[in-house]
Design an enzyme around this catalytic site. Structure first.
Site, PDB file in Angstrom:
ATOM      1  N   LYS A  69       0.803  -2.331   1.880  1.00 20.53           N
ATOM      2  CA  LYS A  69       0.760  -1.057   2.611  1.00 20.53           C
ATOM      3  C   LYS A  69      -0.073  -0.055   1.824  1.00 20.53           C
ATOM      4  O   LYS A  69      -0.232  -0.150   0.604  1.00 20.53           O
ATOM      5  CB  LYS A  69       2.167  -0.501   2.864  1.00 20.53           C
ATOM      6  CG  LYS A  69       2.953  -0.069   1.611  1.00 20.53           C
ATOM      7  CD  LYS A  69       2.686   1.348   1.145  1.00 20.53           C
ATOM      8  CE  LYS A  69       3.408   1.647  -0.157  1.00 20.53           C
ATOM      9  NZ  LYS A  69       2.958   2.889  -0.820  1.00 20.53           N
TER      10      LYS A  69
ATOM     11  N   PRO B 198      -1.943  -7.281  -5.730  1.00 15.47           N
ATOM     12  CA  PRO B 198      -1.785  -6.942  -7.150  1.00 15.47           C
ATOM     13  C   PRO B 198      -0.404  -6.352  -7.437  1.00 15.47           C
ATOM     14  O   PRO B 198       0.196  -5.683  -6.590  1.00 15.47           O
ATOM     15  CB  PRO B 198      -2.884  -5.900  -7.391  1.00 15.47           C
ATOM     16  CG  PRO B 198      -3.873  -6.120  -6.299  1.00 15.47           C
ATOM     17  CD  PRO B 198      -3.110  -6.604  -5.129  1.00 15.47           C
ATOM     18  N   VAL B 199       0.100  -6.633  -8.628  1.00 17.22           N
ATOM     19  CA  VAL B 199       1.430  -6.174  -9.036  1.00 17.22           C
ATOM     20  C   VAL B 199       1.345  -4.758  -9.589  1.00 17.22           C
ATOM     21  O   VAL B 199       0.350  -4.375 -10.228  1.00 17.22           O
ATOM     22  CB  VAL B 199       2.012  -7.134 -10.096  1.00 17.22           C
ATOM     23  CG1 VAL B 199       3.361  -6.641 -10.614  1.00 17.22           C
ATOM     24  CG2 VAL B 199       2.147  -8.531  -9.510  1.00 17.22           C
TER      25      VAL B 199
ATOM     26  N   ALA C 236       0.841  -1.881  -8.243  1.00 17.57           N
ATOM     27  CA  ALA C 236      -0.437  -1.319  -7.811  1.00 17.57           C
ATOM     28  C   ALA C 236      -0.303  -0.168  -6.829  1.00 17.57           C
ATOM     29  O   ALA C 236      -1.304   0.391  -6.399  1.00 17.57           O
ATOM     30  CB  ALA C 236      -1.290  -2.425  -7.180  1.00 17.57           C
ATOM     31  N   GLY C 237       0.931   0.176  -6.412  1.00 17.37           N
ATOM     32  CA  GLY C 237       1.097   1.206  -5.398  1.00 17.37           C
ATOM     33  C   GLY C 237       0.884   0.685  -3.992  1.00 17.37           C
ATOM     34  O   GLY C 237       0.694   1.462  -3.056  1.00 17.37           O
TER      35      GLY C 237
ATOM     36  N   ALA D 219       3.109  -1.709  -2.588  1.00 19.40           N
ATOM     37  CA  ALA D 219       4.411  -2.197  -2.105  1.00 19.40           C
ATOM     38  C   ALA D 219       4.471  -3.713  -2.008  1.00 19.40           C
ATOM     39  O   ALA D 219       5.158  -4.254  -1.136  1.00 19.40           O
ATOM     40  CB  ALA D 219       4.780  -1.559  -0.766  1.00 19.40           C
TER      41      ALA D 219
ATOM     42  N   SER E 138       8.093  -4.909  -2.504  1.00 18.63           N
ATOM     43  CA  SER E 138       8.908  -4.490  -1.359  1.00 18.63           C
ATOM     44  C   SER E 138       8.579  -5.324  -0.123  1.00 18.63           C
ATOM     45  O   SER E 138       9.470  -5.696   0.647  1.00 18.63           O
ATOM     46  CB  SER E 138       8.674  -3.005  -1.066  1.00 18.63           C
ATOM     47  OG  SER E 138       9.129  -2.196  -2.128  1.00 18.63           O
ATOM     48  N   SER E 139       7.303  -5.625   0.075  1.00 18.81           N
ATOM     49  CA  SER E 139       6.907  -6.433   1.227  1.00 18.81           C
ATOM     50  C   SER E 139       7.412  -7.865   1.083  1.00 18.81           C
ATOM     51  O   SER E 139       7.807  -8.495   2.075  1.00 18.81           O
ATOM     52  CB  SER E 139       5.392  -6.404   1.404  1.00 18.81           C
ATOM     53  OG  SER E 139       5.020  -6.847   2.691  1.00 18.81           O
TER      54      SER E 139
ATOM     55  N   ASP F  62      10.781   1.452  -0.041  1.00 18.60           N
ATOM     56  CA  ASP F  62       9.688   0.989   0.825  1.00 18.60           C
ATOM     57  C   ASP F  62      10.067  -0.229   1.661  1.00 18.60           C
ATOM     58  O   ASP F  62       9.326  -0.607   2.567  1.00 18.60           O
ATOM     59  CB  ASP F  62       8.448   0.638  -0.012  1.00 18.60           C
ATOM     60  CG  ASP F  62       7.676   1.868  -0.472  1.00 18.60           C
ATOM     61  OD1 ASP F  62       7.864   2.940   0.138  1.00 18.60           O
ATOM     62  OD2 ASP F  62       6.897   1.751  -1.431  1.00 18.60           O
TER      63      ASP F  62
END
Length: 284
Positions: free
Chosen positions: A10, A94-95, A97-98, A100, A103-104, A136
């Site tokens: 996201k 990417p981990v 990374a902003g 999510a 969360s996804s 998120d």
């Protein structure tokens, strides 16, 4: 039997923080949308009754620190499930990374295990469980585009943005969301992005106004802690992206481009500056 689930990344089209709540969380207004960069989960029942995870990414935890594992165990406990699950996670987002990614993954695990274990839970019930895992996760369960309020768990679906290219660039650093929020002083924020303005732009399908309405109050904090994020944003603006913003707490910066040729040009210009660069589309 195998169940397959995509876990899209996201981006935040706008992120505002209103104040710090009594429970320690921040009251937020965010407009988020999914993009076509996704992890993939394959779920199966190994017949052991246990929850396990494997992945090709060596730096990913396999225990409760992994949100997908935590989601599986929460769902198993709440629904009294005796069966187990193996989660094969193909990591592409990417981990830290902003975007999510974790969360996804958790949301995809909830959706997939709801099918594998034949639980028949509604999307709303899965969102409610997801809120216990992370702010998120409810949005990632629902997908699409949404206005998120509260601490991120209250959702109102919105029209998807006009189809466009999204250039994602992550500098070689990881950012702690807790550190960013810990350094944020909500009462001192001078300019707040407009959730109503972004909603209006999306409802009209106005790409130019979506770009003009991009805003993230966490940028000031992250850019002070990690100046390279600000430099990356400047490079993307200089390369001609139609709109540029940091996603979430960073460090990923995204640029919007209406034309494929421009997206390719921006990607080529970024590759000498940043190794992790992706050109993806918004989801329909």
């Amino acid at each position: 039997m195998y169940i397959y689930e995509k876990a899209p990344a996201k981006i935040n089209l706008m992120l505002d923080v209103l104040h710090k709540r009594n429970d320690g969380f921040h009251e937020v207004e965010m407009v988020m949308t999914m993009v076509d960069l996704a992890d993939r989960l394959t779920l199966s029942d190994p017949g052991t009754g246990r929850i396990s995870l494997s992945t090709q990414a060596g730096h990913i935890p396999h225990d409760d620190k992994n949100l997908a594992v935590r989601a599986a165990r929460l769902l198993k406990q709440r629904c009294g499930v005796t069966r187990g699950a193996h989660i094969r996670l193909e990591k592409r987002i990417p981990v830290a990374a902003g975007l999510a990614g974790g969360s996804s993954d958790a949301a995809a695990a909830l959706r997939g295990l709801n099918r594998l274990w034949e639980l028949g839970l509604s999307t709303a019930e899965l969102e409610e469980l997801g809120a216990e895992i992370g702010s998120d996760v409810p949005f990632c369960v629902r997908g699409g585009t949404a206005l998120a309020t509260g601490r991120g768990e209250k959702l109102e679906s919105l029209p998807n943005p006009p189809r466009c290219w999204v250039i994602l660039a992550k500098p070689p650093i990881n950012v702690s969301t807790a550190d960013v929020y810990g350094n944020l002083r909500a009462a001192q924020i001078d300019v707040h992005p407009s959730a109503s303005g972004m909603r209006d732009a999306l409802e009209r399908g106005a790409f130019k106004d979506v770009c003009g309405g991009l805003g993230n109050v966490l940028e000031d904090v992250t850019l002070k802690l990690y100046p390279q994020v600000g430099r990356l944003k400047e490079v993307m603006q200089r390369l001609g992206a139609d709109g540029v913003l940091m996603s979430g707490s960073g460090p990923t910066v995204f640029g919007l481009a209406a034309k494929e040729e421009k997206a390719k040009r921006i990607c080529n210009g970024l590759r000498g500056f940043c190794e992790e660069v992706y050109a993806v589309r918004t989801l329909e």
